[in-house]
Scaffold this motif. Sequence first.
Motif, PDB file in Angstrom:
ATOM      1  N   THR A 439      -5.545 -19.406 -30.004  1.00  0.00           N
ATOM      2  CA  THR A 439      -4.450 -18.453 -30.187  1.00  0.00           C
ATOM      3  C   THR A 439      -4.252 -17.589 -28.941  1.00  0.00           C
ATOM      4  N   VAL A 440      -4.880 -17.980 -27.834  1.00  0.00           N
ATOM      5  CA  VAL A 440      -4.789 -17.201 -26.597  1.00  0.00           C
ATOM      6  C   VAL A 440      -3.769 -17.796 -25.640  1.00  0.00           C
ATOM      7  N   ASN A 441      -3.935 -19.082 -25.304  1.00  0.00           N
ATOM      8  CA  ASN A 441      -3.007 -19.724 -24.360  1.00  0.00           C
ATOM      9  C   ASN A 441      -2.736 -21.175 -24.736  1.00  0.00           C
ATOM     10  N   PRO A 442      -2.287 -21.422 -25.968  1.00  0.00           N
ATOM     11  CA  PRO A 442      -1.967 -22.803 -26.355  1.00  0.00           C
ATOM     12  C   PRO A 442      -0.718 -23.298 -25.629  1.00  0.00           C
ATOM     13  N   ILE A 443      -0.613 -24.613 -25.490  1.00  0.00           N
ATOM     14  CA  ILE A 443       0.578 -25.181 -24.873  1.00  0.00           C
ATOM     15  C   ILE A 443       1.754 -25.111 -25.836  1.00  0.00           C
ATOM     16  N   ARG A 444       2.947 -25.204 -25.245  1.00  0.00           N
ATOM     17  CA  ARG A 444       4.164 -25.304 -26.035  1.00  0.00           C
ATOM     18  C   ARG A 444       4.778 -26.672 -25.757  1.00  0.00           C
ATOM     19  N   ARG A 445       5.176 -27.342 -26.804  1.00  0.00           N
ATOM     20  CA  ARG A 445       5.841 -28.630 -26.693  1.00  0.00           C
ATOM     21  C   ARG A 445       6.674 -28.841 -27.940  1.00  0.00           C
ATOM     22  N   ASP A 446       7.362 -29.987 -28.070  1.00  0.00           N
ATOM     23  CA  ASP A 446       8.167 -30.208 -29.272  1.00  0.00           C
ATOM     24  C   ASP A 446       7.804 -31.476 -30.026  1.00  0.00           C
ATOM     25  N   VAL A 447       6.772 -32.217 -29.566  1.00  0.00           N
ATOM     26  CA  VAL A 447       6.244 -33.359 -30.307  1.00  0.00           C
ATOM     27  C   VAL A 447       4.724 -33.296 -30.251  1.00  0.00           C
ATOM     28  N   SER A 448       4.091 -33.310 -31.412  1.00  0.00           N
ATOM     29  CA  SER A 448       2.627 -33.318 -31.459  1.00  0.00           C
ATOM     30  C   SER A 448       2.174 -34.168 -32.633  1.00  0.00           C
ATOM     31  N   ALA A 449       1.045 -34.857 -32.454  1.00  0.00           N
ATOM     32  CA  ALA A 449       0.590 -35.824 -33.452  1.00  0.00           C
ATOM     33  C   ALA A 449      -0.163 -35.149 -34.593  1.00  0.00           C
ATOM     34  N   MET A 450       0.101 -35.615 -35.813  1.00  0.00           N
ATOM     35  CA  MET A 450      -0.637 -35.211 -37.011  1.00  0.00           C
ATOM     36  C   MET A 450      -1.465 -36.411 -37.463  1.00  0.00           C
ATOM     37  N   GLY A 451      -2.734 -36.190 -37.763  1.00  0.00           N
ATOM     38  CA  GLY A 451      -3.582 -37.306 -38.171  1.00  0.00           C
ATOM     39  C   GLY A 451      -4.790 -36.831 -38.924  1.00  0.00           C
ATOM     40  N   ASN A 452      -5.898 -37.559 -38.772  1.00  0.00           N
ATOM     41  CA  ASN A 452      -7.081 -37.249 -39.573  1.00  0.00           C
ATOM     42  C   ASN A 452      -7.849 -36.042 -39.074  1.00  0.00           C
ATOM     43  N   GLY A 453      -7.429 -35.431 -37.947  1.00  0.00           N
ATOM     44  CA  GLY A 453      -8.108 -34.240 -37.449  1.00  0.00           C
ATOM     45  C   GLY A 453      -7.483 -32.939 -37.905  1.00  0.00           C
ATOM     46  N   GLY A 454      -6.239 -32.994 -38.385  1.00  0.00           N
ATOM     47  CA  GLY A 454      -5.540 -31.775 -38.770  1.00  0.00           C
ATOM     48  C   GLY A 454      -4.905 -31.088 -37.576  1.00  0.00           C
ATOM     49  N   THR A 455      -3.734 -30.514 -37.785  1.00  0.00           N
ATOM     50  CA  THR A 455      -2.967 -29.895 -36.699  1.00  0.00           C
ATOM     51  C   THR A 455      -2.355 -28.588 -37.189  1.00  0.00           C
ATOM     52  N   ILE A 456      -2.304 -27.585 -36.299  1.00  0.00           N
ATOM     53  CA  ILE A 456      -1.679 -26.301 -36.610  1.00  0.00           C
ATOM     54  C   ILE A 456      -0.653 -25.986 -35.526  1.00  0.00           C
ATOM     55  N   LEU A 457       0.581 -25.714 -35.943  1.00  0.00           N
ATOM     56  CA  LEU A 457       1.679 -25.397 -35.036  1.00  0.00           C
ATOM     57  C   LEU A 457       2.253 -24.032 -35.375  1.00  0.00           C
ATOM     58  N   ARG A 458       2.830 -23.362 -34.373  1.00  0.00           N
ATOM     59  CA  ARG A 458       3.575 -22.127 -34.603  1.00  0.00           C
ATOM     60  C   ARG A 458       4.894 -22.202 -33.843  1.00  0.00           C
ATOM     61  N   PHE A 459       5.960 -21.732 -34.504  1.00  0.00           N
ATOM     62  CA  PHE A 459       7.259 -21.678 -33.841  1.00  0.00           C
ATOM     63  C   PHE A 459       8.021 -20.467 -34.355  1.00  0.00           C
ATOM     64  N   THR A 460       9.089 -20.124 -33.666  1.00  0.00           N
ATOM     65  CA  THR A 460       9.854 -18.941 -34.032  1.00  0.00           C
ATOM     66  C   THR A 460      11.182 -19.326 -34.679  1.00  0.00           C
ATOM     67  N   THR A 461      11.726 -18.411 -35.460  1.00  0.00           N
ATOM     68  CA  THR A 461      13.076 -18.585 -36.017  1.00  0.00           C
ATOM     69  C   THR A 461      14.026 -17.604 -35.332  1.00  0.00           C
ATOM     70  N   ASP A 462      13.812 -17.403 -34.023  1.00  0.00           N
ATOM     71  CA  ASP A 462      14.686 -16.502 -33.281  1.00  0.00           C
ATOM     72  C   ASP A 462      16.037 -17.133 -32.973  1.00  0.00           C
ATOM     73  N   LYS A 463      16.162 -18.457 -33.169  1.00  0.00           N
ATOM     74  CA  LYS A 463      17.459 -19.127 -33.069  1.00  0.00           C
ATOM     75  C   LYS A 463      17.850 -19.598 -34.468  1.00  0.00           C
ATOM     76  N   PRO A 464      18.672 -18.817 -35.170  1.00  0.00           N
ATOM     77  CA  PRO A 464      19.038 -19.189 -36.545  1.00  0.00           C
ATOM     78  C   PRO A 464      19.717 -20.551 -36.588  1.00  0.00           C
ATOM     79  N   GLY A 465      19.619 -21.177 -37.756  1.00  0.00           N
ATOM     80  CA  GLY A 465      20.282 -22.451 -37.960  1.00  0.00           C
ATOM     81  C   GLY A 465      19.359 -23.477 -38.576  1.00  0.00           C
ATOM     82  N   PRO A 466      19.912 -24.623 -39.008  1.00  0.00           N
ATOM     83  CA  PRO A 466      19.103 -25.706 -39.563  1.00  0.00           C
ATOM     84  C   PRO A 466      18.638 -26.643 -38.457  1.00  0.00           C
ATOM     85  N   TRP A 467      17.341 -26.853 -38.348  1.00  0.00           N
ATOM     86  CA  TRP A 467      16.761 -27.698 -37.317  1.00  0.00           C
ATOM     87  C   TRP A 467      15.909 -28.771 -37.968  1.00  0.00           C
ATOM     88  N   PHE A 468      16.162 -30.010 -37.615  1.00  0.00           N
ATOM     89  CA  PHE A 468      15.436 -31.141 -38.187  1.00  0.00           C
ATOM     90  C   PHE A 468      13.979 -31.112 -37.720  1.00  0.00           C
TER      91      PHE A 468
END
Length: 517
Positions: A439-468
Amino acid sequence: MQFLLALPALLAALNAHTALAASVIRDYTLDIVNGPVSPDGFTRIGVLANGTFPGPVLTANKGDTLRVLTDGSMRLSTTIDFDGVFIDTDNIYNEGSPFVTTCPFGPNTSYTYELPLGSLLLQLSAYSQLSVQYADGLRGPVIIYDPEDPQADLYDVDDESTILTVADWWHNTSTSGLASYMATQIIPVSDSGLFNGAGRFQGGPLTPYAAVSVTPRTRYRFRLINMSARSSFTVSIDNHTLTVIETDGVATVPIEVDVITLHAGQRYSFVLTANQPVANYWINAILSGGNPSHNANLNATLGRGILRYEGAPDAEPTTPITNGPPDPGPGALAESNLRAPTPDFNLTFLTFMAVNRTVWEINNVSYIPPHVPTLVKILKDGASTEADFNKSENTFVFPANKVIQVTFPPDPTDELHPFHLHGNNFWVVKSNDSDVINTVNPIRRDVSAMGNGGTILRFTTDKPGPWFFHCHIFYHFAAGLGSVILGGPDQTRQQVHPPSAWEGLCPAYDALPPALQ
């Protein structure tokens, strides 16, 4: 999958967009046609932009406006999505997600996408997002350069010659492949893997491998894009070290590796120094995507290329063909080892909503595209809550200007799903390949793999709208592995005012006979 809702921190600094005085409008025309194509020596009819695969490279500078006219004749409708272009809310109708932000357009019609690029620095893959049409060839690179790139001192060359693509390729059409998948639940295995649009299949002709030219003692910034509809690729270059400096368009602290694995939709920049003897070297692009016994044409080692030093003969390397260094291995790139240049945030959590994930479902719901796009429902029907959408739309509604944490628990089926968020990127707080929570200096990207290790992502809703928000394996999201993140529906209505050209897309699409949709 779990969602956690938190107050934003440092959002203004993180999302500032600086206009450049020298910005210009970059006009491109994509003539979308059905035509013959044979990247691996087998000729088939594909859905192509300007008759080529990959499609033409679209380039612009940070601060420019990218204006793309899509035009032509093809059997099916289409829509163009520019993965990684994080357009603002007031332009969301040009985002290109079918039945989320727009309706497709049909044969013999056209639509112009106008995309102000703000201060973005990225590389990405376009084009088709409709069903699994992407697999038929409607894909190509888009590169947005920064004339004042703070990483410019790390390399000498960064131009169209340093764009590298890997892709899976099928000899059959996507419609037959999808029908087979829905009947058997077995995703078709590709016939070949391609590097820079060229490759070979087992028993096929000796199609020339794509060569990349370098000059000795020169540093190159290579922009590597996985344009696959399904497959991952493990990429290495014999006798050379790769210094990764960017993931999905976001700068990272440089890290030296000897092999990079990238999942469908992912992008990396790496610096290579041409410091070896003048010769030809194998670029290993090893495909991974399903059981090879399901397609005898696939030889995963044949989707490779050649790094050719100036002065070397126009020939294949004389060294043996290998799979390159192992991944995982001591020199392999691990997403969990990537770091942002500076700390990004410090959050306090408020509440959470549990979402259980199973294969092809999110929260026990398989996503089915609605007849009326999500954005139309918001603007025309006043949709504001999850109850205003069909359950099968799997739309999650959040307030504007919040930070959302998404937790993917370990997947016992050991499937790897490269999840992609449209219109935004996210912090990878925990990668699938590690137990470390950063939680100090994680990378930012828009594609990350989910699998048997588990994944945690954070993003903002500072741009309103529906996003796939969906799995980037096209067969998976076509079978339901998708959702829509809707931030600030009231703010969306206040900011979004589409032009008449967009307003006419849905009536025109609805009037098409089913065979042309």
